[in-house]
Design an enzyme around this catalytic site. Structure first.
Site, PDB file in Angstrom:
ATOM      1  N   ARG A 100       0.814  -1.216   0.000  1.00  8.82           N
ATOM      2  CA  ARG A 100       0.000   0.000   0.000  1.00  8.82           C
ATOM      3  C   ARG A 100       0.847   1.264   0.000  1.00  8.82           C
ATOM      4  NH1 ARG A 100      -2.930   1.662  -2.749  1.00  8.82           N
ATOM      5  NH2 ARG A 100      -3.925  -0.386  -2.643  1.00  8.82           N
ATOM      6  N   LYS A 135       3.130  24.895  -2.566  1.00 12.72           N
ATOM      7  CA  LYS A 135       1.843  24.267  -2.234  1.00 12.72           C
ATOM      8  C   LYS A 135       1.964  22.750  -2.381  1.00 12.72           C
ATOM      9  CE  LYS A 135      -0.781  28.343  -3.697  1.00 12.72           C
ATOM     10  NZ  LYS A 135      -1.770  28.888  -4.650  1.00 12.72           N
ATOM     11  N   LYS A 167       5.951  38.937  -1.086  1.00 13.77           N
ATOM     12  CA  LYS A 167       4.554  38.861  -1.501  1.00 13.77           C
ATOM     13  C   LYS A 167       3.742  39.987  -0.852  1.00 13.77           C
ATOM     14  CE  LYS A 167       2.864  34.663  -1.927  1.00 13.77           C
ATOM     15  NZ  LYS A 167       2.789  34.519  -3.399  1.00 13.77           N
ATOM     16  N   GLU A 197       6.346  40.179  -5.856  1.00 11.72           N
ATOM     17  CA  GLU A 197       5.048  39.949  -6.493  1.00 11.72           C
ATOM     18  C   GLU A 197       4.326  41.280  -6.683  1.00 11.72           C
ATOM     19  OE1 GLU A 197       2.143  36.792  -4.984  1.00 11.72           O
ATOM     20  OE2 GLU A 197       1.261  38.641  -4.230  1.00 11.72           O
ATOM     21  N   ASP A 216       1.071  38.564 -10.859  1.00  7.87           N
ATOM     22  CA  ASP A 216       0.096  37.676 -10.234  1.00  7.87           C
ATOM     23  C   ASP A 216      -1.339  37.983 -10.645  1.00  7.87           C
ATOM     24  OD1 ASP A 216      -0.553  35.557  -8.416  1.00  7.87           O
ATOM     25  OD2 ASP A 216      -1.221  37.055  -6.972  1.00  7.87           O
TER      26      ASP A 216
END
Length: 287
Positions: A100, A135, A167, A197, A216
């Site tokens: 598994r 992410k 950011k 950004e 962005d």
């Protein structure tokens, strides 16, 4: 990348096995004799790109060094439904213990490689890099970013430690794009790139002090205008596009003239490739 991370990957596999096994595989222990031997066939149940084959092999090696894992396919190759990926031969209980985890990892990584390859193919030789993001699944970043590379993509920064990426929240906390870039320049080594950004054209002038500008969530028209303006003033700056980019839109984004396109969906919106392991009844050997 994966070679230098093998010690950590081994530690993770050992922890994941422990999570699954607990005090023992009660089903196999209660139904299969301890000395039972089998040959298992790992095969694809749908078409896709193979990734994670060395990781699956490592799982079985950790479970039982006596298991013979024979690769029948090549990492990064396209699998057709029914293709045999590998065979595993050895103690039946131990094959089932490793089954598994080995399949889970290979299915996940193959799904990422398959999706990445789809994005790369959409560019049709346009000289733009498709890159991943942070992410990723906690504990699986190294493996997932490895799968992106298998699929033909590239890796963005590995974590918070290897590049400056300013950011919106950094800008809010610092006060302005200019102040954020200046603060970073005064703190980080000259060998480390600084990326910032921006979300609108009015932010371009301040952003020109960076090495990389992330454009962005912009429309194609705005993106094109930004690229033209930045390249006219500072052609050395690397331009990255990001935000909601799909298979349907990535080619249009690439044609705006950006250098890099980052896609969070390479690791967040992935369908695992369907891969299975079956024991061959005719080749089961009892010693």
């Amino acid at each position: 990348m994966i070679e230098g991370s093998m010690d950590r990957i081994k530690e993770n596999i050992e922890a994941w096995l422990k999570e699954d096994i607990g005090t023992g595989d009660v089903t196999s222990i209660s139904t299969i004799p301890a000395e039972h031997q089998s040959i298992g066939y790992i095969h694809a149940k749908e078409m896709g790109m193979l990734a994670g084959l060395p990781i699956a092999k490592l799982v079985f090696e950790i479970v039982d060094p006596n298991i013979i894992f024979s690769e029948q396919a090549v990492e990064g190759s396209i699998l057709n439904k029914g293709d045999t990926i590998a065979t595993v031969e050895g103690n039946t209980r131990n094959i089932l213990i490793g089954e598994r985890l080995a399949l889970n990892l290979m299915q996940r990584l193959s799904g990422i490689a398959t999706k990445t390859n789809q994005y790369v193919k959409e560019l049709n030789n346009i000289p733009v890099k498709v890159v991943d993001t942070r992410k990723t699944t906690p504990g699986h970043r190294v493996l997932e970013k490895y799968a992106v590379k298998v699929g033909g993509g590239f890796n963005h920064r590995m974590g918070l430690y290897d590049a400056v990426m300013i950011k919106d929240n950094h800008i809010k906390a610092t006060g302005s794009i200019k102040k954020a870039i200046e603060a970073a320049r005064n703190q980080v080594p000259h060998t480390m790139k600084i990326e910032v950004e921006i979300e609108k054209m009015t932010e371009i002038e301040e952003a020109l002090a960076a090495d990389i500008i992330l454009l962005d969530n912009m429309s194609i028209d705005t993106l094109t205008a930004c690229v033209n303006q930045i390249k006219a003033k500072s052609p050395h700056i690397i331009l990255e596009a990001s935000g909601g980019i799909t298979l349907e839109t990535i080619r249009g984004v690439a044609l705006t003239g950006v250098d890099v396109i980052s896609v969070g969906g390479l690791t967040t919106s992935v369908k695992n490739l369907d891969i299975s392991l079956d024991l061959n009844e005719k080749k089961v050997i009892v010693q």
